[in-house]
Design a protein around this motif. Structure first.
Motif, mmCIF file in Angstrom:
data_model
loop_
_atom_site.group_PDB
_atom_site.id
_atom_site.type_symbol
_atom_site.label_atom_id
_atom_site.label_comp_id
_atom_site.label_asym_id
_atom_site.label_seq_id
_atom_site.Cartn_x
_atom_site.Cartn_y
_atom_site.Cartn_z
ATOM 1 N N UNK A 124 -3.577 -11.490 13.751
ATOM 2 C CA UNK A 124 -3.413 -10.467 12.716
ATOM 3 C C UNK A 124 -2.143 -10.700 11.901
ATOM 4 N N UNK A 125 -1.049 -11.037 12.580
ATOM 5 C CA UNK A 125 0.233 -11.245 11.899
ATOM 6 C C UNK A 125 0.176 -12.480 11.014
ATOM 7 N N UNK A 126 -0.445 -13.543 11.489
ATOM 8 C CA UNK A 126 -0.579 -14.764 10.697
ATOM 9 C C UNK A 126 -1.316 -14.487 9.390
ATOM 10 N N UNK A 127 -2.425 -13.746 9.493
ATOM 11 C CA UNK A 127 -3.199 -13.439 8.288
ATOM 12 C C UNK A 127 -2.395 -12.562 7.333
ATOM 13 N N UNK A 128 -1.635 -11.602 7.869
ATOM 14 C CA UNK A 128 -0.852 -10.734 6.994
ATOM 15 C C UNK A 128 0.278 -11.512 6.314
ATOM 16 N N UNK A 188 8.453 -8.673 7.792
ATOM 17 C CA UNK A 188 7.636 -7.960 6.799
ATOM 18 C C UNK A 188 6.278 -7.591 7.392
ATOM 19 N N UNK A 189 5.663 -8.533 8.105
ATOM 20 C CA UNK A 189 4.376 -8.253 8.731
ATOM 21 C C UNK A 189 4.514 -7.230 9.857
ATOM 22 N N UNK A 190 5.600 -7.332 10.629
ATOM 23 C CA UNK A 190 5.813 -6.377 11.728
ATOM 24 C C UNK A 190 6.053 -4.966 11.201
ATOM 25 N N UNK A 191 6.687 -4.845 10.041
ATOM 26 C CA UNK A 191 6.863 -3.512 9.434
ATOM 27 C C UNK A 191 5.502 -2.928 9.043
ATOM 28 N N UNK A 192 4.596 -3.774 8.535
ATOM 29 C CA UNK A 192 3.247 -3.293 8.224
ATOM 30 C C UNK A 192 2.531 -2.830 9.482
ATOM 31 N N UNK A 193 2.698 -3.581 10.573
ATOM 32 C CA UNK A 193 2.103 -3.192 11.848
ATOM 33 C C UNK A 193 2.668 -1.863 12.319
#
Length: 441
Positions: A274-278, A385-390
């Protein structure tokens, strides 16, 4: 002569805090069965331990270290042709009480559909397995005369510290949470010319039952510097999670949420996918807004998450642990497929599913400190940035995300190397290093 002056024997007891798969290359039960001895007991070969340790101290086979070295062909001479390892490493044997499991794996496209011929399963030992192995450090006359004896012990101490920090792992899927273990105790005995007869029983396990634990003394030795940046994201599960385990038993639901020793988990592979795609989406959007990336976004993804391309390969620079979901509530439900055309139940589409709702977990990720600081900054910046979206519920993990599964909310601040409030600095640093194309601000 370069005679042996001392043998320092260490009895190391360990506990695995994540699943383990050291493959035998056999596929009798799964596509990747666990390595077993002639009696059917699983074990980890000493060569696997040695490889992980040598890689951690970043010494090639042609470079001198406590694990020996050899000169390349054509460059040898009689006086300096190499040196055998000063460290003997036994196999790691388990103490019993093991729980076996099977993990299904499949590669997904960006549309979250399975890629053709990409499914496989693997046998694992679930977290909590305990075992032990022996280390024997041999000191010779030359080692003591040159001061190499103390240097070898320092290298071994750094290895122990790397294990405790989760930076040394063994087996497959290491960058996705597998193979992490901790040392619970170290017993130590020294054998010299004064007590060499006792060495005959040195590997008798019963001799170590009441041995003093010297783990702290080894860990307290100076000189260790972490080789990874640690990131921890506390999360609260919103609703349910659906990472299916298909090996259901008779009488069990058709699909169950993945568990390890009875506790629901989110595997590192699910988080990483999921993180890779984001991150890919974020980089594409940055490029579309006029930002000039330091590399092509596909190259940044490869550097961050690794790749295999025929004879070329690179391991992932991002390591994501498997996360236990604590205090979650079990929920079993009947579900069925409905025909969109007829608004009626599809024939044969009824199934039972067991999921978990609510609960808390902590995503733990590590980023390797590489030889290129700029790559390190970029990897950490876009990862955050991706972890903030998560953390804000904009990125879902697992299956059935279209019906609200796999969403999270923040359950505390992000911690980087144990410190709070640093994520904006890392993100700003990554953004600042971008050059904007004409008209960009």
């Amino acid at each position: 002569m370069n005679g042996i002056l001392k043998r320092k024997l260490l009895y190391v007891k360990v506990r695995f805090i994540s699943p383990l798969n050291v493959s035998s290359g056999e596929n009798e039960w799964t596509d990747s069965d666990v390595l077993r001895d002639y009696e059917g007991n699983p074990f980890v070969a000493g060569s696997s331990l040695a490889g992980a340790m040598r890689a951690y101290i970043e010494k090639k086979k042609t470079e001198s270290c406590l694990m020996g070295f050899s000169k390349p062909a054509g460059r040898q001479n009689i006086s300096d042709s190499g040196k055998m390892s000063s460290l003997f490493i036994s196999d790691l044997n388990f103490d019993g009480g093991l729980v076996y499991g099977v993990r299904d794996n499949v590669a997904l496209s960006d549309a979250k559909t399975a890629l053709s011929q990409s499914k496989f399963d693997m046998e694992i030992l679930e977290a909590g397995a305990k075992g032990h192995f022996y280390l024997e450090l041999v000191t010779r006359e030359e080692d003591r005369a040159t001061g190499r004896e103390e240097e070898m012990e320092q290298e071994l101490a750094r290895i122990f510290q790397g294990i405790q920090a989760g930076e040394i792992r063994i087996g497959s899927k290491k960058t996705r949470g597998f193979g992490q273990f901790k040392i619970e105790s170290i017993g130590e005995k020294n054998y010299t010319k004064d007590n060499y007869l006792e060495y005959a029983d040195a590997y008798d396990e019963a001799r170590w039952e009441n041995c003093e634990n010297v783990l702290k003394e080894w860990l307290d030795q100076s000189g260790w510097i972490p080789k990874m940046v640690q990131i921890e994201v506390p999360l609260q599960l919103k609703g349910g999670i659906s990472i299916r385990q298909y090996a259901a038993r008779k009488g069990e639901p058709d699909f169950t949420q993945l568990t390890d020793h009875g506790i629901p988990v989110v595997p590192g592979t699910s988080f990483a996918g999921a993180i890779r795609h984001r991150i890919k989406t974020i980089l594409q959007e940055l490029k579309n807004t006029g930002a000039t990336l330091p590399k092509e976004y596909s190259e940044i993804i490869d550097i961050a998450f690794g790749y295999v391309d025929k004879k070329r390969a690179c391991s992932s620079n991002i390591i994501i642990n498997e996360s236990e979901i604590k205090n979650a509530k079990q929920l079993t439900m009947m579900r069925t497929g409905v025909s969109r055309l007829e608004s009626a139940v599809k024939d044969g589409a009824l199934y039972k599913e067991k999921t978990y709702v609510d609960g808390k977990l902590s995503l733990k990720a590590r980023v390797k400190k590489g030889k290129c600081p700029e790559d390190e900054k970029w990897i950490i910046g876009v990862l955050l940035l991706a972890l903030k979206d998560l953390q804000n519920g904009f990125l879902a993990v697992g299956g059935q995300t279209a019906i609200g599964r796999g969403l999270f909310s923040a359950d505390g601040p992000i911690r980087i190397d144990g410190k709070e409030g640093l994520e904006d600095t890392y993100i700003a640093e990554a953004i600042k290093n971008m050059r904007m194309n004409g008209g960009g601000k």
